[in-house]
Design a protein around this motif. Structure first.
Motif, short mmCIF file in Angstrom:
data_model
loop_
_atom_site.label_atom_id
_atom_site.label_comp_id
_atom_site.label_asym_id
_atom_site.label_seq_id
_atom_site.Cartn_x
_atom_site.Cartn_y
_atom_site.Cartn_z
N ILE A 160 29.94 29.54 36.07
CA ILE A 160 29.51 28.23 35.40
C ILE A 160 30.59 26.99 34.84
CG2 ILE A 160 28.14 26.27 33.62
CD1 ILE A 160 27.11 28.98 33.50
N SER A 161 31.74 27.90 34.57
CA SER A 161 33.14 26.57 34.92
C SER A 161 34.84 27.30 33.95
CB SER A 161 32.79 25.39 33.91
OG SER A 161 32.93 25.77 32.32
N VAL A 162 35.74 26.50 34.22
CA VAL A 162 36.75 28.00 33.80
C VAL A 162 37.77 26.44 33.16
CG1 VAL A 162 38.64 28.71 35.09
CG2 VAL A 162 36.38 28.64 36.40
N ALA A 163 38.44 26.71 32.42
CA ALA A 163 39.62 26.04 31.35
C ALA A 163 40.53 26.85 32.39
CB ALA A 163 38.48 25.88 30.47
N HIS A 164 41.55 26.19 32.47
CA HIS A 164 43.32 26.90 32.06
C HIS A 164 43.67 26.64 31.50
CE1 HIS A 164 46.62 27.76 34.44
NE2 HIS A 164 45.60 29.19 34.83
#
Length: 406
Positions: free
Chosen positions: A358-362
């Motif tokens: 659903i989402s990616v935080a890097h």
């Protein structure tokens, strides 16, 4: 002044006043909840009522029963939201000025809807009880007619019209579960049922964090609690109504409580299984049945879904928490070398598990993350808890150290 008593004649008068105004809401059989609870379950859909709640029945009946003298300076009421909309709608129909005092923390949607009917809204700190005290003060200054949310015979008579509809639509009803806050709804329903069909079992359901009616019912006298702590704002009342309590003592068979987690679970089940949007106060009856707070079995049972005016932010939280609880949503964290292509490799490993990203935080600068490494947080749509376990196993075999964070 001698207070008039509730009678069937008053309830029939209320039904006559409400004709063409309040909806005759459906009584919907639920195969899902019947199988789940071991009862024949019918849902009384007051969440589909005009203004989104049963409250219009009592509010409209009271406003329209005022004489010309009482109407002269308008009306005033205190409410967490649903009674507010009912009074505001009735006042607009009658052409009366209307002031509603609401808790400052009332759902924005309820405040906006009340103003939308043309009423002046005054916000008070705290909960319903603080709003009520301020409304009484303002009423003393203005002389406006006070429309109580639950402790008034005409209001109770309006709510009792629900029972007449239940008896007509399901003559063989054996039990009715009713949400309880101040007591007006269950007082009206129980009086009508016990007068016309005394064998019908009436079960009241309160929020565990606001159990004033249960405590009063057990002790045989009115009890005020220090707090009313529940997200079900429609039943967050610290002191029950005196008139309502007198009826409840005679007509109600049982009162039980459900906690907020159980109420939230019932909201989510109604949304997913029945495609019904119901607020916290409206869902407590089903929660009591699903989580076996009452011993009803093999009974033709009606659950009153008293309202559907839930704040969308609360609904969003309930949905997300429910998905996490059932393993259908997961957030996980992993640390990987901060080199080109490594994020793609991590996502490819996740893709092999058939989880949906659903989402990616890097994040490469968060304190505690070593230089030349990056922390990645993934939000995933998953099938169940077993599926989440499989994802963790695949990532571990690929050399990652995944950590579940939600």
């Amino acid at each position: 002044m001698v207070e008039s008593k509730l009678t069937l004649e008053k309830i029939e008068e209320a039904r006559h006043r409400l004709a063409g105004v309040a909806h005759r809401t459906p009584l919907d059989f639920s195969a899902t909840f019947s199988e789940m609870t071991g009862n024949d379950v019918f849902l009384k859909l007051e969440n589909m009522q005009k203004t989104g709640s049963f409250k219009i029945r009592g509010a409209y009946n009271k406003v329209m029963s005022l004489d010309e003298k009482d109407r002269g300076r308008g009306v005033i009421a205190a409410s967490a939201g649903n009674h507010a909309q009912g009074v505001a709608y009735a006042a607009a129909r009658a052409g009366l000025p209307c002031t509603i005092v609401m808790p400052a923390g009332a759902p924005i949607s309820k405040i906006a809807a009340t103003r939308g009917y043309g009423s002046e809204v005054v916000l008070a700190g705290g909960g319903y009880d603080e709003a009520y005290r301020l409304a009484v003060e303002l009423r003393e200054k203005s002389g406006a007619a006070f429309i109580h949310g639950f402790d008034d015979v005409d209001v109770i008579a309006g709510q009792a019209t629900i029972a007449l509809e239940i008896l007509e639509d399901l003559p063989g009803v054996e039990a009715v579960l009713v949400p309880v806050g101040g007591g007006g709804l269950i007082a009206g329903i129980s009086f009508a049922l016990k007068t016309l069909r005394p064998e019908v079992r009436v079960v009241g359901v309160q929020a565990a964090g606001a159990p004033a009616m249960l405590l009063s019912w057990r002790k045989g006298r009115l009890v005020e609690t220090a707090h009313a702590s529940t997200f079900a704002d429609g039943i967050a009342v610290r002191r029950p109504g005196r008139v309502a309590f007198g009826i409840i003592r005679q007509c109600v068979d049982e009162i039980v409580t459900v906690d907020d987690e159980e109420t939230a679970g019932a909201i989510l089940m109604l949304l997913e299984r029945s495609k019904l949007v119901v607020e916290g106060a409206g869902a407590v009856g089903l929660a009591a049945l699903v989580y076996q707070k009452t011993a009803l079995r093999n009974a033709r049972t009606v659950v009153v879904l008293s309202g559907g005016n839930i704040d969308v932010n609360i609904l969003s939280i309930i949905i997300e928490r429910g998905l996490v609880k059932t393993g259908r949503y997961a957030r996980l964290r992993a640390v990987l070398s901060d080199e080109p292509g490594n994020l793609g490799k991590l996502l490819a490993a996740v893709a092999r598990t058939r989880a949906n990203v659903i989402s990616v935080a890097h994040n490469r600068i968060r304190p505690g993350v070593p230089l030349k490494q990056a922390e990645v947080e993934l939000s995933l749509e998953t099938r169940n808890k077993e599926h989440i376990g499989q994802i963790l196993e695949v990532l571990a075999r690929a050399g990652y150290r995944p950590e579940i964070i939600a």
